[in-house]
Write a protein that holds these residues in place. Structure first.
Motif, PDB file in Angstrom:
ATOM      1  N   UNK A  18       0.871  -1.263  -0.254  1.00 35.56           N
ATOM      2  CA  UNK A  18      -0.051  -0.071  -0.124  1.00 35.56           C
ATOM      3  C   UNK A  18       0.991   1.192   0.067  1.00 35.56           C
ATOM      4  N   UNK A  19       0.578   2.274  -0.686  1.00 37.16           N
ATOM      5  CA  UNK A  19       1.357   3.546  -0.586  1.00 37.16           C
ATOM      6  C   UNK A  19       1.355   4.124   0.584  1.00 37.16           C
ATOM      7  N   UNK A  20       2.485   4.494   1.304  1.00 36.70           N
ATOM      8  CA  UNK A  20       2.412   5.345   2.411  1.00 36.70           C
ATOM      9  C   UNK A  20       2.793   6.456   2.210  1.00 36.70           C
ATOM     10  N   UNK A  21       1.992   7.479   2.624  1.00 38.77           N
ATOM     11  CA  UNK A  21       1.861   8.840   2.462  1.00 38.77           C
ATOM     12  C   UNK A  21       2.494   9.569   3.865  1.00 38.77           C
ATOM     13  N   UNK A  28       6.383  19.008   2.488  1.00 40.23           N
ATOM     14  CA  UNK A  28       5.735  18.609   1.117  1.00 40.23           C
ATOM     15  C   UNK A  28       5.350  17.090   1.503  1.00 40.23           C
ATOM     16  N   UNK A  29       4.479  16.780   0.637  1.00 35.42           N
ATOM     17  CA  UNK A  29       4.031  15.340   0.816  1.00 35.42           C
ATOM     18  C   UNK A  29       4.965  14.478  -0.032  1.00 35.42           C
ATOM     19  N   UNK A  30       5.251  13.210   0.640  1.00 29.10           N
ATOM     20  CA  UNK A  30       5.921  12.186  -0.186  1.00 29.10           C
ATOM     21  C   UNK A  30       5.295  10.956   0.056  1.00 29.10           C
ATOM     22  N   UNK A  31       4.882  10.256  -1.069  1.00 23.20           N
ATOM     23  CA  UNK A  31       4.406   8.563  -0.925  1.00 23.20           C
ATOM     24  C   UNK A  31       5.394   7.680  -1.425  1.00 23.20           C
ATOM     25  N   UNK A  32       5.308   6.569  -1.019  1.00 23.58           N
ATOM     26  CA  UNK A  32       6.404   5.509  -1.497  1.00 23.58           C
ATOM     27  C   UNK A  32       5.565   4.065  -1.572  1.00 23.58           C
ATOM     28  N   UNK A  33       5.889   3.393  -2.553  1.00 27.18           N
ATOM     29  CA  UNK A  33       5.238   1.984  -2.706  1.00 27.18           C
ATOM     30  C   UNK A  33       6.222   1.078  -3.280  1.00 27.18           C
ATOM     31  N   UNK A  34       5.970  -0.312  -3.016  1.00 22.14           N
ATOM     32  CA  UNK A  34       6.825  -1.229  -3.847  1.00 22.14           C
ATOM     33  C   UNK A  34       6.147  -1.699  -5.001  1.00 22.14           C
ATOM     34  N   UNK A  35       6.825  -2.304  -6.054  1.00 23.66           N
ATOM     35  CA  UNK A  35       6.465  -2.458  -7.352  1.00 23.66           C
ATOM     36  C   UNK A  35       7.053  -3.662  -7.740  1.00 23.66           C
ATOM     37  N   UNK A  36       6.543  -4.479  -8.366  1.00 26.03           N
ATOM     38  CA  UNK A  36       7.231  -5.837  -9.018  1.00 26.03           C
ATOM     39  C   UNK A  36       6.775  -5.791 -10.409  1.00 26.03           C
ATOM     40  N   UNK A  37       7.883  -5.925 -11.394  1.00 26.18           N
ATOM     41  CA  UNK A  37       7.840  -5.963 -12.621  1.00 26.18           C
ATOM     42  C   UNK A  37       8.234  -7.446 -12.975  1.00 26.18           C
ATOM     43  N   UNK A  38       7.439  -8.107 -13.561  1.00 27.03           N
ATOM     44  CA  UNK A  38       7.747  -9.402 -13.817  1.00 27.03           C
ATOM     45  C   UNK A  38       7.914  -9.795 -15.360  1.00 27.03           C
ATOM     46  N   UNK A  69      -1.312   9.759  -5.782  1.00 28.12           N
ATOM     47  CA  UNK A  69      -0.933   8.285  -5.516  1.00 28.12           C
ATOM     48  C   UNK A  69      -1.628   7.616  -4.424  1.00 28.12           C
ATOM     49  N   UNK A  70      -1.593   8.247  -3.260  1.00 26.26           N
ATOM     50  CA  UNK A  70      -1.898   7.896  -2.042  1.00 26.26           C
ATOM     51  C   UNK A  70      -3.516   7.450  -1.919  1.00 26.26           C
ATOM     52  N   UNK A  71      -4.111   8.574  -2.703  1.00 22.18           N
ATOM     53  CA  UNK A  71      -5.478   8.298  -2.975  1.00 22.18           C
ATOM     54  C   UNK A  71      -6.141   7.501  -3.961  1.00 22.18           C
TER      55      UNK A  71
END
Length: 162
Positions: A18-21, A28-38, A69-71
């Motif tokens: 889940x994106x973390x805001x 300044x807002x910062x959001x981060x999430x993990x992504x996998x590309x297969x 992104x967070x929403x």
């Protein structure tokens, strides 16, 4: 502006966290999430798709993109991410192998796998909460919140739809 040696990438993948805001000290807002590309290939013998390799990225978004992104993005969503790629030094990765981060300039749903609806957000000094219902952009010809339909028609009579 591009920096010499900077790597620009576009990655199609699946959100695995889940994106973390966060709000930084400067506000300044910062959001981060993990992504996998297969990376997948078709196995003709078994008549099915198999995963050859999975690459994991940490996607970092800033300011308006972070809020959006967070929403709008959630775990298991298929997305396309464009941004600057950075591979951390071994010392930064603390023995886990090289960590790859993408500082995103654009994130969107991958419409090969589903539907998404774009909703423009108006920004301005008088709109402190961009996600409040009265700050969302209205469809063409719709009255602004608190205005009569007649006033909206008079205002848009001379405008051109793009």
């Amino acid at each position: 502006m591009s920096i010499f040696g900077e790597v620009q990438v576009t990655v199609a993948g699946t959100v695995v966290s889940e994106p973390e805001l966060f709000v930084c000290a400067n506000g300044s807002p910062r959001a981060a999430f993990r992504l996998v590309a297969r990376e997948v290939k078709h196995d003709r013998d078994q008549d099915r798709w198999i995963t050859v390799r999975s690459s994991y990225y940490t996607v970092v978004c800033w300011r308006n993109l972070a809020d959006h992104v967070a929403s709008a993005v959630g775990k298991s969503d298929p997305v396309l991410v464009t941004g600057r790629q950075r591979v951390a030094d071994w010392s930064e990765a603390a023995g886990r192998g090289p960590a790859v981060e993408i500082s995103a300039v654009s994130v969107g749903h991958d419409l090969r796998y589903g539907l998404s609806r774009f909703q423009r957000v108006r920004r301005g000094a008088d709109s402190p909460d961009p996600f409040a219902a009265d700050h969302l952009a209205q469809p063409a010809g719709a009255p602004a919140p608190g205005r009569s339909p007649a006033a909206a028609t008079e205002q848009s009579a001379g405008s051109t739809k793009i």
